[in-house]
Motif scaffolding. Structure first.
Motif, PDB file in Angstrom:
ATOM      1  N   HIS A  15     -12.676  46.470  50.135  1.00  0.00           N
ATOM      2  CA  HIS A  15     -12.881  45.346  50.756  1.00  0.00           C
ATOM      3  C   HIS A  15     -14.115  44.460  50.325  1.00  0.00           C
ATOM      4  CE1 HIS A  15     -10.640  47.625  54.295  1.00  0.00           C
ATOM      5  NE2 HIS A  15      -9.877  47.539  53.266  1.00  0.00           N
ATOM      6  N   PHE A  16     -13.630  43.024  50.232  1.00  0.00           N
ATOM      7  CA  PHE A  16     -14.784  41.927  49.860  1.00  0.00           C
ATOM      8  C   PHE A  16     -14.930  41.083  51.148  1.00  0.00           C
ATOM      9  CE2 PHE A  16     -12.740  42.541  45.834  1.00  0.00           C
ATOM     10  CZ  PHE A  16     -13.746  43.082  45.026  1.00  0.00           C
ATOM     11  N   GLY A  17     -15.961  41.480  51.958  1.00  0.00           N
ATOM     12  CA  GLY A  17     -15.942  40.877  53.446  1.00  0.00           C
ATOM     13  C   GLY A  17     -14.641  41.220  54.255  1.00  0.00           C
ATOM     14  N   GLY A  18     -14.120  40.161  54.689  1.00  0.00           N
ATOM     15  CA  GLY A  18     -12.778  40.083  55.271  1.00  0.00           C
ATOM     16  C   GLY A  18     -11.642  40.577  54.498  1.00  0.00           C
ATOM     17  N   ILE A  19     -11.638  40.135  53.229  1.00  0.00           N
ATOM     18  CA  ILE A  19     -10.580  40.319  52.144  1.00  0.00           C
ATOM     19  C   ILE A  19     -10.519  41.641  51.784  1.00  0.00           C
ATOM     20  CG2 ILE A  19      -9.775  39.640  49.835  1.00  0.00           C
ATOM     21  CD1 ILE A  19     -11.528  37.053  49.972  1.00  0.00           C
ATOM     22  N   LYS A  20      -8.962  42.306  52.147  1.00  0.00           N
ATOM     23  CA  LYS A  20      -8.696  43.708  51.757  1.00  0.00           C
ATOM     24  C   LYS A  20      -8.028  43.645  50.577  1.00  0.00           C
ATOM     25  CE  LYS A  20      -8.772  44.721  56.650  1.00  0.00           C
ATOM     26  NZ  LYS A  20      -8.231  45.398  57.741  1.00  0.00           N
ATOM     27  N   ALA A  21      -8.784  43.671  49.555  1.00  0.00           N
ATOM     28  CA  ALA A  21      -8.096  43.388  48.228  1.00  0.00           C
ATOM     29  C   ALA A  21      -7.346  44.723  47.830  1.00  0.00           C
ATOM     30  CB  ALA A  21      -9.351  43.151  47.102  1.00  0.00           C
ATOM     31  N   VAL A  22      -8.053  45.861  48.085  1.00  0.00           N
ATOM     32  CA  VAL A  22      -7.051  47.132  47.941  1.00  0.00           C
ATOM     33  C   VAL A  22      -7.401  47.899  49.285  1.00  0.00           C
ATOM     34  CG1 VAL A  22      -6.955  49.284  46.958  1.00  0.00           C
ATOM     35  CG2 VAL A  22      -7.351  47.383  45.462  1.00  0.00           C
ATOM     36  N   GLY A  39       3.038  42.729  40.549  1.00  0.00           N
ATOM     37  CA  GLY A  39       2.766  42.217  41.834  1.00  0.00           C
ATOM     38  C   GLY A  39       2.233  40.742  41.857  1.00  0.00           C
ATOM     39  N   PRO A  40       2.241  40.166  43.133  1.00  0.00           N
ATOM     40  CA  PRO A  40       2.045  38.622  42.828  1.00  0.00           C
ATOM     41  C   PRO A  40       0.430  38.512  42.675  1.00  0.00           C
ATOM     42  CG  PRO A  40       2.806  39.317  44.976  1.00  0.00           C
ATOM     43  CD  PRO A  40       2.789  40.240  44.083  1.00  0.00           C
ATOM     44  N   ASN A  41       0.167  37.431  42.188  1.00  0.00           N
ATOM     45  CA  ASN A  41      -1.486  37.072  42.006  1.00  0.00           C
ATOM     46  C   ASN A  41      -1.926  37.099  43.397  1.00  0.00           C
ATOM     47  OD1 ASN A  41      -1.395  35.967  39.409  1.00  0.00           O
ATOM     48  ND2 ASN A  41      -0.801  33.952  39.884  1.00  0.00           N
ATOM     49  N   GLY A  42      -3.440  37.669  43.338  1.00  0.00           N
ATOM     50  CA  GLY A  42      -3.918  38.190  44.548  1.00  0.00           C
ATOM     51  C   GLY A  42      -3.645  39.505  45.121  1.00  0.00           C
ATOM     52  N   ALA A  43      -2.792  40.367  44.589  1.00  0.00           N
ATOM     53  CA  ALA A  43      -2.121  41.533  45.125  1.00  0.00           C
ATOM     54  C   ALA A  43      -3.045  42.560  45.104  1.00  0.00           C
ATOM     55  CB  ALA A  43      -0.741  41.869  44.445  1.00  0.00           C
ATOM     56  N   GLY A  44      -4.380  42.437  44.330  1.00  0.00           N
ATOM     57  CA  GLY A  44      -5.147  43.515  44.141  1.00  0.00           C
ATOM     58  C   GLY A  44      -4.988  44.443  43.078  1.00  0.00           C
ATOM     59  N   LYS A  45      -4.242  43.907  41.877  1.00  0.00           N
ATOM     60  CA  LYS A  45      -3.891  44.786  40.832  1.00  0.00           C
ATOM     61  C   LYS A  45      -5.304  45.070  39.934  1.00  0.00           C
ATOM     62  CE  LYS A  45      -0.937  41.656  39.222  1.00  0.00           C
ATOM     63  NZ  LYS A  45      -1.131  40.669  40.243  1.00  0.00           N
ATOM     64  N   SER A  46      -6.111  43.840  39.573  1.00  0.00           N
ATOM     65  CA  SER A  46      -7.189  43.931  38.904  1.00  0.00           C
ATOM     66  C   SER A  46      -8.414  44.801  39.528  1.00  0.00           C
ATOM     67  CB  SER A  46      -7.745  42.484  38.552  1.00  0.00           C
ATOM     68  OG  SER A  46      -6.759  41.820  37.658  1.00  0.00           O
ATOM     69  N   THR A  47      -8.435  44.437  40.970  1.00  0.00           N
ATOM     70  CA  THR A  47      -9.476  45.402  41.862  1.00  0.00           C
ATOM     71  C   THR A  47      -9.113  46.801  41.619  1.00  0.00           C
ATOM     72  OG1 THR A  47      -9.696  43.358  43.159  1.00  0.00           O
ATOM     73  CG2 THR A  47     -10.217  45.643  43.924  1.00  0.00           C
ATOM     74  N   PHE A  48      -7.831  46.868  41.801  1.00  0.00           N
ATOM     75  CA  PHE A  48      -7.347  48.272  41.830  1.00  0.00           C
ATOM     76  C   PHE A  48      -7.911  49.168  40.398  1.00  0.00           C
ATOM     77  CE2 PHE A  48      -3.914  51.676  40.870  1.00  0.00           C
ATOM     78  CZ  PHE A  48      -4.467  52.499  41.903  1.00  0.00           C
ATOM     79  N   PHE A  87     -10.401  44.107  30.474  1.00  0.00           N
ATOM     80  CA  PHE A  87     -10.537  43.352  31.596  1.00  0.00           C
ATOM     81  C   PHE A  87      -9.424  42.215  31.581  1.00  0.00           C
ATOM     82  CE2 PHE A  87     -15.050  44.544  31.452  1.00  0.00           C
ATOM     83  CZ  PHE A  87     -14.664  45.595  32.302  1.00  0.00           C
ATOM     84  N   GLN A  88      -9.135  41.546  32.666  1.00  0.00           N
ATOM     85  CA  GLN A  88      -8.357  40.298  32.391  1.00  0.00           C
ATOM     86  C   GLN A  88      -9.154  39.291  31.839  1.00  0.00           C
ATOM     87  OE1 GLN A  88      -6.913  39.326  36.343  1.00  0.00           O
ATOM     88  NE2 GLN A  88      -5.157  38.040  35.519  1.00  0.00           N
ATOM     89  N   ILE A  89     -10.509  39.194  32.112  1.00  0.00           N
ATOM     90  CA  ILE A  89     -11.483  38.192  31.583  1.00  0.00           C
ATOM     91  C   ILE A  89     -12.023  38.794  30.329  1.00  0.00           C
ATOM     92  CG2 ILE A  89     -13.524  36.837  31.898  1.00  0.00           C
ATOM     93  CD1 ILE A  89     -11.396  36.262  34.192  1.00  0.00           C
TER      94      ILE A  89
HETATM   95  N1  LIG Z   1     -15.327  40.228  43.438  1.00  0.00           N
HETATM   96  C1  LIG Z   1     -14.551  39.616  44.528  1.00  0.00           C
HETATM   97  N2  LIG Z   1     -15.178  38.935  45.491  1.00  0.00           N
HETATM   98  C2  LIG Z   1     -14.406  38.509  46.755  1.00  0.00           C
HETATM   99  N3  LIG Z   1     -13.089  38.725  46.451  1.00  0.00           N
HETATM  100  C3  LIG Z   1     -12.516  39.210  45.409  1.00  0.00           C
HETATM  101  C4  LIG Z   1     -13.290  39.749  44.341  1.00  0.00           C
HETATM  102  N4  LIG Z   1     -12.401  40.098  43.464  1.00  0.00           N
HETATM  103  C5  LIG Z   1     -11.284  40.008  43.992  1.00  0.00           C
HETATM  104  N5  LIG Z   1     -11.424  39.286  45.227  1.00  0.00           N
HETATM  105  C6  LIG Z   1     -10.192  39.067  46.168  1.00  0.00           C
HETATM  106  O1  LIG Z   1      -9.081  40.161  46.180  1.00  0.00           O
HETATM  107  C7  LIG Z   1      -7.904  40.027  46.198  1.00  0.00           C
HETATM  108  C8  LIG Z   1      -7.356  40.691  44.962  1.00  0.00           C
HETATM  109  O2  LIG Z   1      -7.627  40.073  43.727  1.00  0.00           O
HETATM  110  P1  LIG Z   1      -7.364  40.648  42.368  1.00  0.00           P
HETATM  111  O3  LIG Z   1      -7.451  42.341  42.201  1.00  0.00           O
HETATM  112  O4  LIG Z   1      -7.730  39.762  41.216  1.00  0.00           O
HETATM  113  O5  LIG Z   1      -5.735  40.501  42.271  1.00  0.00           O
HETATM  114  P2  LIG Z   1      -4.587  40.271  41.118  1.00  0.00           P
HETATM  115  O6  LIG Z   1      -5.304  40.927  40.001  1.00  0.00           O
HETATM  116  O7  LIG Z   1      -3.512  41.457  41.528  1.00  0.00           O
HETATM  117  O8  LIG Z   1      -4.227  39.076  41.060  1.00  0.00           O
HETATM  118  C9  LIG Z   1      -7.916  38.509  45.867  1.00  0.00           C
HETATM  119  O9  LIG Z   1      -7.689  37.787  47.256  1.00  0.00           O
HETATM  120  C10 LIG Z   1      -9.091  37.798  45.246  1.00  0.00           C
HETATM  121  O10 LIG Z   1      -9.639  36.627  45.539  1.00  0.00           O
END
Ligand SMILES: Nc1ncnc2c1ncn2[C@@H]1O[C@H](COP(=O)(O)OP(=O)(O)O)[C@@H](O)[C@H]1O
Ligand SMILES: [Mg+2]
Length: 247
Positions: A15-22, A39-48, A87-89
């Motif tokens: 979780h990033f603050g209120g954002i539940k990325a995974v 999964g759609p953009n923002g789904a949490g794939k990169s974070t996972f 990485f994606q970047i």
């Molecule tokens: N370092 C971070 N700080 C805050 N929010 C983040 C960070 N990394 C990702 N997020 C948020 O977490 C969610 C999932 O992002 P991400 O894992 O990049 O998704 P995907 O790869 O599926 O497009 C998004 O809402 C993104 O904005």
């Protein structure tokens, strides 16, 4: 050895603050698979996958690799255990020649394994890796001068040079031409003979060509998992993702 799952996560959260990325992912991967994550953009794939590699720290839950709890291990230690990732970047040394980028990865692997690291051997292995990813002709160019898609391939090469057990690729075909994408698919099949592959990919042709199984993430959770046929036919997946036509 008893049956050890290759890779497993238990109720994994980031979780990033209120954002539940995974947000509570139970995931397993068997040795030798080519698994796609879509999964759609923002789904949490990169974070996972960042949680798997150790690039990002988990808020809660566990990551187990080859029977070991690696949740709190830093990324460099997970690399030594066989988890390599791109990485994606892009994450290359842009001012260094292409071959040097790969040589750094080769040297890191050899020194970690205690093997001899003569300059000749490192160079020879780096050249082999460049040939595998199709970048031999750019060996002496500065990495930052390569086209974006070629920089992504260089990253794949840097991962390969580590001879990983698990290779994680985050959108590796972004910026590649059609023929380069096709070469890339051949490369992944070849890599998969010696490594397990976890691939985040937007190009559905690539996913359907390569993946044995597909995991669909949506809003930080697993929405569906199955064979390419299952996923194509899954209504919830179509609604969340496949039918949208803009991904
Ligand atoms: N370092 C971070 N700080 C805050 N929010 C983040 C960070 N990394 C990702 N997020 C948020 O977490 C969610 C999932 O992002 P991400 O894992 O990049 O998704 P995907 O790869 O599926 O497009 C998004 O809402 C993104 O904005
Ligand atoms: Mg992403």
């Amino acid at each position: 050895m008893a049956d050890v799952t290759f890779l497993k996560t238990k109720d994994l959260k980031c979780h990033f603050g209120g954002i539940k990325a995974v947000d509570g992912v139970d995931f397993t991967l068997e040795k030798g698979e080519i698994r796609a994550i879509i999964g759609p953009n923002g789904a949490g794939k990169s974070t996972f996958v960042s949680l798997l590699s150790g690039r990002t720290e988990a808020t809660a839950g566990e990551v187990e690799f080859l029977g070991e709890n690696v949740t709190r291990l830093p990324a460099y230690k997970r690399v030594r255990r066989g988890i390599a990732y791109t990485f994606q970047i892009t994450n290359i040394y842009k001012d260094f020649p292409v071959i040097e980028n790969v040589a750094i990865a080769v040297q890191s692997r050899l020194s970690n394994s205690g093997e001899k690291t003569g300059a000749g051997r490192i160079r020879a292995e780096a050249e082999k890796v460049l040939a595998r990813v199709g970048l031999s002709q750019f060996a002496e160019r500065k990495a930052g001068e390569l086209a974006y898609g070629h920089q992504r391939l260089l990253e794949v090469g840097m991962g390969l040079a580590l001879q990983p057990e698990l290779l994680i690729l985050d959108e590796p075909t972004q910026g590649l031409s059609d023929s380069e994408v096709s070469d890339f698919c051949d490369l992944v099949k070849e890599i998969a003979q010696n490594a397990t592959i976890l691939l985040i990919e937007h190009n559905m042709d690539v996913v359907m060509t390569l993946a044995g199984r597909i995991t669909v993430l949506n809003q930080g959770r697993i929405l569906a998992e199955g064979s390419p046929e299952d996923i194509r036919a899954n209504r919830a997946v179509q609604d969340a993702y496949l039918g949208r036509g803009d991904e």
